[in-house]
Design an enzyme around this catalytic site. Structure first.
Site, short mmCIF file in Angstrom:
data_model
loop_
_atom_site.label_atom_id
_atom_site.label_comp_id
_atom_site.label_asym_id
_atom_site.label_seq_id
_atom_site.Cartn_x
_atom_site.Cartn_y
_atom_site.Cartn_z
N HIS A 1 0.83 -1.21 0.00
CA HIS A 1 0.00 0.00 0.00
C HIS A 1 0.86 1.25 0.00
O HIS A 1 2.03 1.24 0.42
CB HIS A 1 -0.94 0.01 1.21
CG HIS A 1 -0.28 0.37 2.52
ND1 HIS A 1 -0.11 1.66 2.94
CD2 HIS A 1 0.24 -0.41 3.50
CE1 HIS A 1 0.48 1.69 4.12
NE2 HIS A 1 0.72 0.44 4.48
N CYS A 2 0.29 2.32 -0.50
CA CYS A 2 0.86 3.65 -0.35
C CYS A 2 -0.21 4.47 0.34
O CYS A 2 -0.68 4.09 1.40
CB CYS A 2 1.31 4.23 -1.69
SG CYS A 2 0.13 4.02 -3.04
N SER A 3 -0.65 5.56 -0.27
CA SER A 3 -1.76 6.31 0.30
C SER A 3 -3.07 5.87 -0.34
O SER A 3 -3.98 5.40 0.34
CB SER A 3 -1.56 7.81 0.11
OG SER A 3 -2.61 8.54 0.72
N THR B 1 2.15 1.97 -5.27
CA THR B 1 1.85 0.54 -5.11
C THR B 1 1.94 -0.17 -6.45
O THR B 1 2.58 -1.23 -6.57
CB THR B 1 0.45 0.37 -4.50
OG1 THR B 1 0.43 0.91 -3.19
CG2 THR B 1 0.05 -1.09 -4.46
#
Length: 686
Positions: free
Chosen positions: A602-604, A610
């Site tokens: 995950h990222c944001s 991602t």
């Protein structure tokens, strides 16, 4: 003329396939005749040939083993309308569902808590299994797509377990039955089962061993769509076992009549009780008729009726096939399985030479044909940054390949970090339903994405919100995840990008719903931080170590700077080592894919950084295994499972440059000179 020539070539190919099919069938029947075996029909010959990819010698060997198994276990003469077999069938301990999995495979369920070894013999139990399997296999769709065997141990006790019977069923299905065993799913295995299970695994071949999975009920969604499962396994169906037995009775009666009329001793009659797979765009929200006739095709992968074979005498059941797909569906060739075919599932293979972007596969691959590193280098030089950006714009301009109904439900909207970043319905991760009256408790903004030769290798998700922390850890627990990759910082440019969903300090302990997370150690590197966590299930008991890697030098909407991708590639290698070590520590506790459970990334938003990380990982693995790369194809397939993955042109460009750098590091290229790459390179007019 061109059209005529193309049509002639197509017709010639069809004729050759048909002749090959006829020759193989004749050779199989001749081999049986020469060996003095009883006469069998062409339909039976086709079953054994399909099970061994029309290799006559191997199909004949399978037939001999099949006949030996039936004689040894007393499976030649059935009395299904008289006790004890009649009572055995009526227990419902074994049944064939009226649905299929995503690949078209039939689904068989053995409910362990209904089996009492002291009250029935192996012979009668096996007769009950084979009697129903014979009917299921009368469907050419089942012959082609294979069988999923679910061994449901929910609420079972030690007195329900019969080790020898389990071994006999597994051995028969793999080595002495004309069906492709796609996988065996052991559901909710109790602790006392682990020891005999480890012993049982030692007696099966490695490839078969890889098809046997121990899963909990929520993890069944990794293998079989929930819409195809019965309610007892968390699905949507209430199978009518009595209706299925009535169908078996009709087929059995018709078979006896055909045997008398044709003078052929043959236990098979073609049946279409379980409807064929019918891939469609969008969610199928109603029960549609899936029993319509299909146009005949002349290859070994399709329905065939050869003159002289018994007719299709069993009427299709009114039971319907109720699961479907979202996304762009393309037809595929489904190989007939055998002991050398480790195709656990054929839902969207990423194998070399195959493009199936809307689907996923446990034995996935790498994309299209791919190109060698030097060819990629030449293409990148020719296109330049501007040309690659234009290529990305072409990908981004395409509409989504699925729907977002669940993500848009009012009760789920607040669980999405961004209103415009939703997860596809067809590939979303389903959590266990915590509230029986609220089906939306199974929702989390997360999608499965296939890896290199691994179905559902990753889970792409958003940075958890405080209100979804407990859902996130529930997902990690239920999916068996060992590694979490985080490619964002919690706060960037003064904005919160991700909640602090794990304890930062060494020794700190935090409870999230039914789960506790304890930080056991923290390692700070120049570009990333590794945190070793202990995840504990407070409600049901048990704990598991989880490796958490956070890359801290990757800007939002951008790419890692510094003029080199080496730090990202080092982090990628560290992630892969962490997965391998964690899997090694599990030993026999993990019975799934050899590369382990899904890695959560995950990222944001869970799409830009991602998607970039996934592209690098998949392409790097394929380069190491095959010596080729397919960046565009990989991106397209990731986007088919996690919408909008790779968010910016610079991220698409970075993937190409990073993989060229990786190719140099691994010795596939001597160098990667990209002088002039950033300059305009429009073709001059002549």
């Amino acid at each position: 003329m061109n059209q005529y020539r193309r049509r002639s070539k197509w017709e010639e190919a069809i004729i050759q396939s048909f002749l090959k099919f006829l020759r193989a069938t004749k050779a199989f029947l001749d081999a049986l005749s020469e060996s003095g075996a009883a006469c069998v029909s062409r339909a039976t010959a086709i079953k054994f040939l399909l099970a061994r990819k029309f290799d006559v010698a191997r199909a004949h060997a399978l037939w001999r083993q099949h006949e030996a198994t039936r004689r040894r276990e007393g499976l030649n003469k059935f009395e299904p309308f008289e006790d004890p077999l009649k009572s055995e069938l009526e227990t419902g301990k074994f049944t064939i569902l009226p649905t299929r999995d995503a690949t078209g495979a039939a689904i068989a369920v053995f409910t362990a808590n209904k089996h009492f070894p002291t009250q029935t013999t192996h012979q009668i139990t096996l007769q009950g299994v084979v009697y129903q399997l014979d009917v299921a296999l009368q469907s050419v769709e089942t012959q082609r797509a294979g069988l999923v065997f679910i061994y449901d141990m929910t609420d079972s006790k030690y007195t329900n377990f019969d080790y020898e019977l389990s071994q006999k069923i597994l051995t028969m299905l793999k080595g002495g039955y004309p069906a492709k065993l796609k996988k065996v799913l052991i559901v909710t295995a109790p602790l006392w089962f682990k020891a005999p299970f480890r012993i049982l695994r030692l007696f099966v071949r490695e490839k078969l061993r890889e098809r046997v999975h121990t899963v909990n009920a929520p993890q069944l969604g990794l293998h079989v769509p929930r819409s195809s499962l019965p309610k007892q396994l968390g699905g949507l169906h209430e199978p009518d076992h009595a209706a299925w037995l009535e169908h078996c009775k009709n087929c059995y009666t018709n078979n006896l009549q055909n045997a008398k009329l044709d003078g052929v001793i043959d236990e098979y009659v073609i049946s279409n009780h379980i409807p064929p797979i019918n891939a469609q765009n969008g969610i199928i929200e109603h029960e549609g008729d899936m029993t319509s006739d299909r146009a005949p095709r002349l290859d070994s992968d399709t329905d065939m009726h050869i003159s002289g074979d018994p007719p299709y005498t069993c009427d299709p059941s009114p039971l319907r096939h109720t699961h479907g797909y979202n996304g762009d569906m393309k037809s595929r060739h489904i190989n007939s399985g055998d002991e050398d075919d480790m195709d656990i599932s054929t839902r969207g293979t990423w194998s070399s030479g195959e493009v199936s972007p809307g689907l996923s596969d446990e034995e996935g691959g790498g994309g299209g044909a791919g190109e060698a590193p030097h060819a990629l280098l030449q293409r990148v030089r020719a296109l330049g940054r501007r040309g690659l950006a234009a290529e990305y714009d072409d990908i981004r301009a395409r509409p989504p390949l699925g729907t977002f109904h669940h993500a848009k439900l009012p009760s789920n909207l607040a669980k999405n970090r961004y209103t415009d970043v939703l997860c596809y319905d067809h590939s979303r991760v389903l959590l266990s339903q915590t509230d029986p009256d609220d089906p939306t408790t199974d929702y989390i903004n997360a999608n499965y994405v296939d890896g290199y030769k691994q179905k559902n290798a990753y889970i792409c998700t958003q940075g958890p919100l405080p209100k979804t922390f407990s859902d996130f850890w529930r997902m990690v627990w239920e999916q068996g995840t060992l590694v979490i990759v985080m490619t964002t910082r919690a706060v960037e440019r003064g904005r919160v990008k991700c909640g602090q969903y794990w304890p930062l300090a060494d020794g700190q302990h935090v409870v999230y719903g039914d789960f506790a997370v304890t930080t056991q150690a923290v390692e700070h590197e120049e570009d990333y931080t590794v945190t070793h966590l202990l995840l504990s299930d407070l409600k049901r008991g048990g704990s598991r170590r989880v490796w958490h890697g956070q890359y801290t030098r990757w800007p939002d909407y951008g790419v890692p700077g510094g003029g080199s991708a080496a730090p990202v590639l080092r982090f990628l290698a560290r992630t892969r080592r962490a997965q391998a070590l964690a899997l090694h520590d599990l030993d026999h506790a993990w019975a799934g894919h050899k590369q382990g459970p899904p890695i959560v990334v995950h990222c944001s938003a869970g799409i830009g950084r991602t998607g970039t990380f996934l592209t690098l990982d998949i392409c790097a693995q394929r380069l190491s295994a095959e010596g080729v790369l397919d960046v565009r194809g990989t991106v397209e397939r990731i986007r088919a499972q996690r919408a909008h993955s790779i968010q910016m042109p610079d991220q698409y460009v970075f993937c190409h440059l990073a993989l060229l750098e990786y190719a140099v590091m691994q010795g596939y290229l001597d160098s990667a000179d990209l002088t002039g790459f950033d300059e305009d390179n429009e073709e001059e007019s002549e």
